[in-house]
Design an enzyme around this catalytic site. Structure first.
Site, mmCIF file in Angstrom:
data_model
loop_
_atom_site.group_PDB
_atom_site.id
_atom_site.type_symbol
_atom_site.label_atom_id
_atom_site.label_comp_id
_atom_site.label_asym_id
_atom_site.label_seq_id
_atom_site.Cartn_x
_atom_site.Cartn_y
_atom_site.Cartn_z
ATOM 1 N N ARG A 2 1.704 -9.963 7.392
ATOM 2 C CA ARG A 2 1.546 -8.774 6.554
ATOM 3 C C ARG A 2 2.791 -7.900 6.700
ATOM 4 N NH1 ARG A 2 -3.146 -9.185 9.628
ATOM 5 N NH2 ARG A 2 -2.541 -7.326 10.813
ATOM 6 N N CYS A 61 12.684 24.565 -1.690
ATOM 7 C CA CYS A 61 11.601 24.992 -2.574
ATOM 8 C C CYS A 61 10.734 23.793 -2.959
ATOM 9 C CB CYS A 61 12.179 25.643 -3.833
ATOM 10 S SG CYS A 61 13.375 26.947 -3.497
ATOM 11 N N MET A 62 9.670 24.080 -3.681
ATOM 12 C CA MET A 62 8.795 22.994 -4.112
ATOM 13 C C MET A 62 9.529 22.008 -5.012
ATOM 14 S SD MET A 62 5.191 23.102 -6.235
ATOM 15 C CE MET A 62 4.208 23.688 -4.874
ATOM 16 N N ASP A 63 10.377 22.503 -5.904
ATOM 17 C CA ASP A 63 11.020 21.648 -6.904
ATOM 18 C C ASP A 63 12.545 21.716 -6.875
ATOM 19 O OD1 ASP A 63 8.351 21.234 -8.057
ATOM 20 O OD2 ASP A 63 8.600 23.293 -8.760
ATOM 21 N N ARG A 75 -10.359 0.327 15.518
ATOM 22 C CA ARG A 75 -10.272 0.965 14.201
ATOM 23 C C ARG A 75 -11.285 0.241 13.326
ATOM 24 N NH1 ARG A 75 -4.449 1.380 11.218
ATOM 25 N NH2 ARG A 75 -4.847 -0.849 11.033
ATOM 26 N N LYS A 128 0.843 -1.193 0.000
ATOM 27 C CA LYS A 128 0.000 0.000 0.000
ATOM 28 C C LYS A 128 0.881 1.248 0.000
ATOM 29 C CE LYS A 128 -0.330 -0.248 5.041
ATOM 30 N NZ LYS A 128 -1.212 -0.236 6.215
ATOM 31 N N HIS A 164 -5.415 -6.814 13.981
ATOM 32 C CA HIS A 164 -4.184 -6.014 13.956
ATOM 33 C C HIS A 164 -3.768 -5.720 15.387
ATOM 34 C CE1 HIS A 164 -1.164 -3.582 12.005
ATOM 35 N NE2 HIS A 164 -1.423 -2.598 12.844
ATOM 36 N N TYR A 192 14.251 31.625 -0.925
ATOM 37 C CA TYR A 192 13.088 32.362 -0.428
ATOM 38 C C TYR A 192 13.376 32.939 0.962
ATOM 39 C CZ TYR A 192 9.986 30.503 -4.072
ATOM 40 O OH TYR A 192 9.379 30.213 -5.265
#
Length: 735
Positions: free
Chosen positions: A574, A668-670, A487, A393, A515, A620
């Protein structure tokens, strides 16, 4: 019958099967040598026509137990396809090996096309090779029966086929007295020389083996005494049956008896009680003994005359048996060792140049050898019959679900768990086979995905089970049990509500699980809670079974559970974070996961190298101002790729050319700016390591987690989708 859970689980006893399989191989030699014939015809008949008749059915039972024992959502899952391919190749090898012997013995003189087909597909090209086509055909037929029928119905169908075969074998004398029946069987013998074949003989024992694998009480068997008494009683009846049939001269052949099936059932259960470690070498030696012993027997007889030992090696059957057994064992051992070394040489990783990274801005490299190591390590912790069900997952915790699942499929793993139907459907579209369990909730609008892609849905509570059942199509499910995490799952105390799930016509119940929410804890309170949850779960399972609601596969352990409580292993583990080579914290990794190997490295392109003069600022908010001249490298990775923004302003660092380069300014973002002052040979187009090793330096996911105040699970699963995933030794992508 209530499930008896014990340390080791059902297949901790596989070693007993391996050891009896070796004994069975020697019994097969006895059939072809008749070692007691010069001493007592009756004793030899008992040895070769009664006791030794347990051997081949045992082989079929073992095959059914391990190859057909797992419920599957496809007719021919990967493990079954691998078995059929392997057996076919072994049969082909044996055909070629015995071709000269067959020619020498004149077996192929006057062979017609029909005779050739009968020989290849039923009788075998040499007298003992009938086993291989019988196994191939029998497995194919048994898989069909269990796919389209419930197990009890498949067993009854296989038993009916066995009775038909029995009438053409040990009881043929009775059948032959009825002309119409005799004519039918004479017709059958034109297709196959015997009814001891893959159509009539093998399916019953294959289906029985599969049923024993699914049986709920194959833990430490408490009723060993009754099992032993059952074997003694059924084998005594089989012995009496064999001698009576011999006396009345009814057998056309003597491979099949009425009491052979119950004798094998109890014998197999006794073998499961032998608590010995599994041995691949014993399994291989047993197979080679079966294949090679006729060749050794012929060679011994040929050598006896020039050695003037015919009186000893041919005319004395007991000495001949001992000689053939000894020589065949030596040959089988040599073949096993040589093939093992050859396989090791072929699988040795090729020494290749470092993978090309041209064109990539930022990427994740995965280590196949580390993954294999982790798989084998975790398999070694779990009992032999406890299978890994990797949690892939969240894009396999950021590693790349498709890439990982394909490789795990190749390693023989065909059970996975994901969080949602969309994740499961994506895996199916890319050809991932086996069971895919959805651990979370699926909205009714997506129920069609469950049937379309053969996904297994968790029943999150009884009312949700009713909703699934009302969909009107058959859906495979695992029942979630809430034992204290509060849960998902139906409370373990609600046995009455849970029982209703077993009566819902559209739910195919493949498993039941819970679980453990504190299995990663170290405190006495946390460990006590594990015991409380475990007791509640097994109390629920036993309560359901006592009410006639058999629980198929059960599972309650994840990565930490396996590492700390392997004795609780049941049918699946698992495995999640541990499979990827780390644990949630540095302390846990050191104490519990020291033998695991991280499989992920994160790298990014250097897009530019520039100087920063004294007094100039960067990034920035101009949070960093140089006091003296610095050299900067700009990396093509940012917080949109999963790099925590909290690493800004010198908190985090990267590796370039084996040296640490601190992060300057805000991420930064990128893009990310690092200080490479004093690091030689830094050029645009090079790369930096953000997680992984370079020389003596290393940055781990645990380092990232500690700097971010979180756990590695979060760090890894947040690695961005635009990061390309590749295996470190090749260029294959998983976008």
């Amino acid at each position: 019958m209530p499930r008896n859970i014990s340390p080791g689980g059902a297949a901790a006893f596989r070693g007993g099967l391996d050891r009896f399989r070796l004994l069975a191989a020697f019994l097969v030699i006895a059939i072809h040598v008749s070692p007691l014939s010069a001493i007592s015809p009756e004793a030899d008949f008992f040895l070769t026509r009664v006791l030794a008749r347990l051997a081949v059915p045992f082989f079929f039972l073992v095959t059914g137990y391990f190859v057909l024992g797992e419920d599957s959502h496809s007719l021919f899952p990967s493990r079954l396809r691998r078995f059929l391919l392997k057996t076919s190749l072994l049969y082909l090898f044996s055909v070629v090996l015995y071709l000269p012997f067959g020619i020498y013995a004149g077996h192929y003189r006057g062979l017609t096309a029909g005779g050739f087909l009968r020989m290849v597909f039923f009788d075998g090209t040499f007298y003992h090779l009938w086993y291989f086509p019988a196994c191939i055909l029998g497995v194919f037929l048994a898989a069909l029966l269990m796919r389209f029928l419930s197990w009890p119905m498949a067993a009854w169908a296989a038993a009916l086929l066995y009775l038909i075969g029995l009438s053409g074998d040990s009881y043929y004398g009775l059948v032959a007295s009825v002309p119409p029946l005799k004519a039918i069987y004479e017709g059958l013998f034109q297709v196959s020389s015997y009814t001891r074949n893959g159509l009539f003989f093998a399916p019953l024992f294959l289906v029985l083996g599969a049923g024993l694998s699914r049986e709920s009480s194959l833990g430490q068997i408490k009723d060993r005494r009754r099992t032993l008494l059952g074997f003694i009683f059924s084998f005594a009846l089989m012995t009496l049956e064999a001698f009576l049939l011999r006396h009345f001269e009814t057998p056309r052949h003597d491979s099949m008896y009425l009491f052979l099936a119950p004798s094998m059932f109890f014998l197999f259960r006794l073998a499961l009680c032998v608590n010995q470690p599994s041995s691949k070498r014993l399994r291989n030696i047993s197979a080679w003994i079966y294949i090679l012993h006729p060749a050794v027997l012929i060679a011994l007889r040929m050598a006896a005359k020039p050695l003037h030992l015919t009186w000893l090696l041919v005319e004395n059957p007991l000495v001949q048996y001992l000689s053939v057994s000894l020589l065949t064992s030596a040959a089988a051992f040599a073949a096993t060792v040589l093939l093992s070394k050859a396989a090791a040489l072929l699988s040795r990783p090729r020494k290749e140049a470092a993978p090309s990274v041209s064109g990539r801005r930022a990427w994740i490299e995965l280590d196949r050898r580390a993954l294999l190591h982790n798989v084998e390590y975790l398999r070694g912790l779990a009992p032999g019959g406890c299978r890994l069900m990797p949690a892939v997952k969240a894009n396999a915790y950021g590693h790349g679900a498709l890439l990982l699942a394909k490789e795990l499929n190749r390693l023989g793993i065909d059970s996975f768990c994901v969080a949602c139907a969309a994740e499961g459907a994506k895996l199916r579209r890319q050809g991932i086979t086996g069971e895919i369990l959805i651990l979370g909730y699926t909205h009714p609008s997506q129920f069609s995905l469950l049937s379309r892609f053969c996904l297994t849905q968790t029943v999150v509570d009884v009312s949700y089970g009713e909703l699934l059942n009302s969909f009107g199509q058959k859906i495979h499910v695992h029942v979630g049990i809430d034992t204290g995490m509060h849960r998902l799952g139906e409370p373990s105390e609600n046995l009455k509500g849970l029982q209703s799930l077993w009566h819902m016509e559209n739910l195919i119940l493949d498993g039941i699980f819970t679980h453990l929410c504190t299995c990663d804890g170290q405190t006495e309170r946390e460990e006590s809670y594990v015991k409380k949850q475990t007791a509640a779960f097994f109390r629920c399972v036993e309560g359901l079974e006592m009410q006639g609601c058999p629980c198929p596969k059960i599972h309650l352990l994840s990565s930490y559970g396996l590492l700390k409580y392997p004795e609780l292993s049941s049918d699946y583990v698992r495995a999640g974070i541990a499979l990827y080579g780390v644990l949630s914290t540095r302390e846990d990794t050191k104490t519990l996961g020291a033998l695991l190997q991280p499989i992920l490295s994160l790298k990014a392109r250097i897009t530019a190298v520039k100087n920063l003069n004294p007094g100039e600022s960067v990034g920035y908010g101009i949070t960093y101002t140089a006091e003296k001249e610095r050299t900067l490298a700009i990396l093509a990775i940012g917080y949109a790729d999963g790099l925590p923004r909290s690493f800004s302003c010198g908190t985090g660092s990267v590796l370039i050319n084996g040296r640490r380069a601190p992060i300057l300014g805000r991420i930064c973002m990128d893009q990310t700016i690092v200080d490479v002052t004093g690091i030689p040979a830094v050029v645009a187009g090079g790369y930096a390591v953000l997680i992984g090793s370079w020389g003596e330096e290393q940055i781990t996911a645990c380092d990232w987690a500690e700097l971010s105040g979180t756990i590695t699970n979060e760090i890894l699963s947040r690695l961005g989708g635009r990061l390309e995933r590749i295996w470190g030794e090749d260029e294959r992508l998983d976008l």
